[in-house]
Scaffold this active site. Sequence first.
Site, PDB file in Angstrom:
ATOM      1  N   PRO A   9       0.790  -1.235  -0.110  1.00  0.00           N
ATOM      2  CA  PRO A   9       0.002   0.028  -0.099  1.00  0.00           C
ATOM      3  C   PRO A   9       0.730   1.180  -0.095  1.00  0.00           C
ATOM      4  O   PRO A   9       1.688   1.321   0.699  1.00  0.00           O
ATOM      5  CB  PRO A   9      -0.886  -0.085   1.322  1.00  0.00           C
ATOM      6  N   ASN A  10       0.398   2.299  -0.731  1.00  0.00           N
ATOM      7  CA  ASN A  10       0.788   3.655  -0.878  1.00  0.00           C
ATOM      8  C   ASN A  10       2.140   3.640  -1.709  1.00  0.00           C
ATOM      9  O   ASN A  10       2.650   4.716  -1.861  1.00  0.00           O
ATOM     10  CB  ASN A  10       0.913   4.295   0.559  1.00  0.00           C
ATOM     11  N   ARG A  17       4.074  11.149  -2.014  1.00  0.00           N
ATOM     12  CA  ARG A  17       3.890  10.707  -0.405  1.00  0.00           C
ATOM     13  C   ARG A  17       5.390  11.135   0.189  1.00  0.00           C
ATOM     14  O   ARG A  17       6.495  10.666  -0.237  1.00  0.00           O
ATOM     15  CB  ARG A  17       3.538   9.336  -0.396  1.00  0.00           C
ATOM     16  N   TYR A  22      10.536   9.345   1.346  1.00  0.00           N
ATOM     17  CA  TYR A  22      10.626   8.218   0.465  1.00  0.00           C
ATOM     18  C   TYR A  22      11.338   8.810  -1.021  1.00  0.00           C
ATOM     19  O   TYR A  22      11.371   8.022  -1.901  1.00  0.00           O
ATOM     20  CB  TYR A  22       9.138   7.767   0.096  1.00  0.00           C
ATOM     21  N   ASN A  74       8.200  -5.232  -0.744  1.00  0.00           N
ATOM     22  CA  ASN A  74       8.050  -4.031   0.180  1.00  0.00           C
ATOM     23  C   ASN A  74       6.565  -3.981   0.604  1.00  0.00           C
ATOM     24  O   ASN A  74       5.821  -3.473  -0.127  1.00  0.00           O
ATOM     25  CB  ASN A  74       8.518  -2.738  -0.505  1.00  0.00           C
ATOM     26  N   ALA A  77       3.065  -0.979   4.958  1.00  0.00           N
ATOM     27  CA  ALA A  77       2.699  -0.450   6.266  1.00  0.00           C
ATOM     28  C   ALA A  77       2.060  -2.313   6.753  1.00  0.00           C
ATOM     29  O   ALA A  77       2.325  -2.580   8.017  1.00  0.00           O
ATOM     30  CB  ALA A  77       1.441   0.393   6.403  1.00  0.00           C
ATOM     31  N   GLU A  98      13.131  -9.004   1.870  1.00  0.00           N
ATOM     32  CA  GLU A  98      12.282  -7.832   2.267  1.00  0.00           C
ATOM     33  C   GLU A  98      13.001  -6.285   1.924  1.00  0.00           C
ATOM     34  O   GLU A  98      14.275  -6.242   2.328  1.00  0.00           O
ATOM     35  CB  GLU A  98      12.237  -7.727   3.765  1.00  0.00           C
ATOM     36  N   HIS A 100      12.815  -2.140   2.231  1.00  0.00           N
ATOM     37  CA  HIS A 100      12.121  -0.966   2.607  1.00  0.00           C
ATOM     38  C   HIS A 100      13.099   0.427   2.129  1.00  0.00           C
ATOM     39  O   HIS A 100      14.239   0.323   2.410  1.00  0.00           O
ATOM     40  CB  HIS A 100      12.179  -0.709   4.108  1.00  0.00           C
ATOM     41  N   ARG A 107      13.028   4.871  12.529  1.00  0.00           N
ATOM     42  CA  ARG A 107      11.809   5.567  12.821  1.00  0.00           C
ATOM     43  C   ARG A 107      10.845   5.036  13.850  1.00  0.00           C
ATOM     44  O   ARG A 107      11.577   4.694  14.916  1.00  0.00           O
ATOM     45  CB  ARG A 107      11.050   5.468  11.256  1.00  0.00           C
TER      46      ARG A 107
HETATM   47  C1  DQA Z   1       8.201   1.228   3.929  1.00  0.00           C
HETATM   48  C2  DQA Z   1       8.236   1.694   5.477  1.00  0.00           C
HETATM   49  C3  DQA Z   1       6.854   1.378   6.120  1.00  0.00           C
HETATM   50  O1  DQA Z   1       6.856   1.476   7.800  1.00  0.00           O
HETATM   51  C4  DQA Z   1       5.765   2.253   5.790  1.00  0.00           C
HETATM   52  O2  DQA Z   1       4.662   1.775   6.085  1.00  0.00           O
HETATM   53  C5  DQA Z   1       5.742   1.959   4.040  1.00  0.00           C
HETATM   54  C6  DQA Z   1       7.082   2.163   3.313  1.00  0.00           C
HETATM   55  C7  DQA Z   1       9.342   1.748   3.415  1.00  0.00           C
HETATM   56  O3  DQA Z   1       9.606   1.512   2.078  1.00  0.00           O
HETATM   57  O4  DQA Z   1      10.262   2.535   3.844  1.00  0.00           O
HETATM   58  O5  DQA Z   1       4.602   2.193   3.592  1.00  0.00           O
HETATM   59  O6  DQA Z   1       8.095  -0.093   3.648  1.00  0.00           O
END
Ligand code: DQA
Length: 149
Positions: A9-10, A17, A22, A74, A77, A98, A100, A107
Amino acid sequence: MKIIIINGPNLNMLGIREPGIYGKEDYDILLKMIGEHAKKLGIEAECFQSNHEGALVDRIQQAYFEKADGIVINPGAYTHTSVAILDAVKCVSIPTVEVHISDVSKREEFRQVSYIRQAAVKTIMGEGLRGYLSAMNFLVDYIGEKEKE
Ligand code: DQA
């Protein structure tokens, strides 16, 4: 070699965003970077993004039936909440990295939990969009070594 790159998501909102966290590059740029890198590595890379947990689970399961060699994910959340995504990765037994974009270790407290981490062969964080390319490099080497065994 076929690698599936899954974004949760997102992540379709990259560039819009929180650019301070990011970055300014959008999702299309990420797709282009991955496509070019896959060409360089001589592998097939297929990208998928969804804002829905079940759709991410479905895509992980699909990777099994299409005999994918590796997964880069990735989960956004869902990293911090989803047992379903962890279980899906465990189901398919496909080497999974994984990723990020941000350094989640620096964080908020709630980002310190990662359900998927226990099923991942590696975690990459804080490298920005280049982290996806590092994950692809890692998987190519990892899968290559496994094939020698
Ligand atoms: C994320 C970090 C997560 O905590 C966050 O909710 C994201 C992006 C990252 O790529 O840094 O959506 O996975």
